[in-house]
Scaffold this motif. Structure first.
Motif, PDB file in Angstrom:
ATOM      1  N   LYS A   1       0.863  -1.181   0.000  1.00 34.81           N
ATOM      2  CA  LYS A   1       0.000   0.000   0.000  1.00 34.81           C
ATOM      3  C   LYS A   1       0.900   1.232   0.000  1.00 34.81           C
ATOM      4  CE  LYS A   1      -4.162   1.604   2.316  1.00 34.81           C
ATOM      5  NZ  LYS A   1      -5.044   1.364   3.469  1.00 34.81           N
TER       6      LYS A   1
ATOM      7  N   ARG B   1     -13.705  -8.250  -1.365  1.00 36.03           N
ATOM      8  CA  ARG B   1     -13.688  -7.702  -2.719  1.00 36.03           C
ATOM      9  C   ARG B   1     -14.483  -8.591  -3.668  1.00 36.03           C
ATOM     10  NH1 ARG B   1      -7.410  -7.647  -4.069  1.00 36.03           N
ATOM     11  NH2 ARG B   1      -7.318  -7.041  -1.907  1.00 36.03           N
TER      12      ARG B   1
ATOM     13  N   THR C   1      -8.488  -1.988   8.803  1.00 40.72           N
ATOM     14  CA  THR C   1      -7.217  -2.254   9.477  1.00 40.72           C
ATOM     15  C   THR C   1      -7.466  -2.229  10.979  1.00 40.72           C
ATOM     16  OG1 THR C   1      -6.028  -1.189   7.676  1.00 40.72           O
ATOM     17  CG2 THR C   1      -4.829  -1.494   9.730  1.00 40.72           C
TER      18      THR C   1
ATOM     19  N   VAL D   1      -5.218  -6.809   8.704  1.00 42.44           N
ATOM     20  CA  VAL D   1      -6.030  -6.212   7.654  1.00 42.44           C
ATOM     21  C   VAL D   1      -7.060  -7.254   7.210  1.00 42.44           C
ATOM     22  CG1 VAL D   1      -6.006  -5.231   5.328  1.00 42.44           C
ATOM     23  CG2 VAL D   1      -4.081  -4.821   6.866  1.00 42.44           C
ATOM     24  N   VAL D   2      -8.311  -6.848   7.147  1.00 41.80           N
ATOM     25  CA  VAL D   2      -9.395  -7.712   6.663  1.00 41.80           C
ATOM     26  C   VAL D   2      -9.999  -7.007   5.456  1.00 41.80           C
ATOM     27  CG1 VAL D   2     -11.600  -8.770   7.223  1.00 41.80           C
ATOM     28  CG2 VAL D   2      -9.849  -8.552   8.995  1.00 41.80           C
ATOM     29  N   ASN D   3     -10.112  -7.729   4.337  1.00 39.41           N
ATOM     30  CA  ASN D   3     -10.736  -7.094   3.178  1.00 39.41           C
ATOM     31  C   ASN D   3     -11.742  -8.019   2.522  1.00 39.41           C
ATOM     32  OD1 ASN D   3      -9.536  -8.550   0.943  1.00 39.41           O
ATOM     33  ND2 ASN D   3      -7.672  -7.375   1.240  1.00 39.41           N
TER      34      ASN D   3
ATOM     35  N   GLN E   1     -11.531  -2.502   2.808  1.00 42.06           N
ATOM     36  CA  GLN E   1     -10.722  -3.177   3.814  1.00 42.06           C
ATOM     37  C   GLN E   1     -10.748  -2.394   5.117  1.00 42.06           C
ATOM     38  OE1 GLN E   1      -6.787  -3.504   2.129  1.00 42.06           O
ATOM     39  NE2 GLN E   1      -6.081  -1.656   3.144  1.00 42.06           N
TER      40      GLN E   1
END
Length: 168
Positions: free
Chosen positions: A18, A124, A115, A120-122, A113
């Motif tokens: 990132k 998509r 944090t 980190v959880v996302n 996502q």
């Protein structure tokens, strides 16, 4: 001949970076990961009755996502293209052989996502700009005119949940 396709779960593992922008909360997030998906297809054939095929897809995915941070960087939304290189080619299943014609496809992803400390959880969604239609073909034991085809999409749309660790 088309079939009933049952999408199963799969997994992916890889790296994401990132890269923040000096302009208020924007970022670029290039990623690279290995993805493995298994689909099951069932088709009714004239000569063999119902045939169940397992279509396995292994690929390298390279998304390049653009996003924006919210709530002091704890939440983010992102969108961008994903390039995929298929590692699975010409699979066989019983008497059927797959005709893997495309090695490279392009899709898109969008998601969000959160944090939480270093985690980190996302979530998509991934769709396809270019299709990868494949067929499993059975030559009918060499009998002319008895070829059976089972078609499926090797680039299905999918919902992806991810968990990561932030090393910074």
């Amino acid at each position: 001949m088309c079939c009933n396709l049952k999408e199963n779960t799969g997994f992916n593992a890889g790296l994401a970076f990132k890269i923040g922008s000096p302009v208020g909360g924007w970022f670029v997030m290039p990623e690279i990961y290995y993805t493995s998906i298994k689909n099951e297809a069932t088709a009714a054939t004239v000569t063999e009755g119902n045939v169940n095929i397992e279509a396995k897809s292994n690929r390298i995915d390279v998304p390049v996502l653009v996003g924006h941070n919210f709530l002091l960087g704890k939440l983010a939304a992102f969108v961008g293209p994903v390039a995929s290189y298929n590692l699975s080619k010409d699979n066989t299943f019983g008497d059927f052989k797959e005709n893997g014609t495309k090695e490279f496809t392009v899709g898109y992803q969008f998601g969000a996502q959160a944090t939480l400390s270093k985690f980190v959880v996302n979530a998509r969604y991934e769709g396809a700009f270019s299709k990868d239609s494949r067929k499993f073909i059975n030559a009918g034991a060499g009998v002319a005119g008895s070829e059976t085809e089972i078609r499926y999409d090797n680039r299905p749309s999918m919902f992806i949940l991810g968990i990561g660790y932030n090393f910074k």
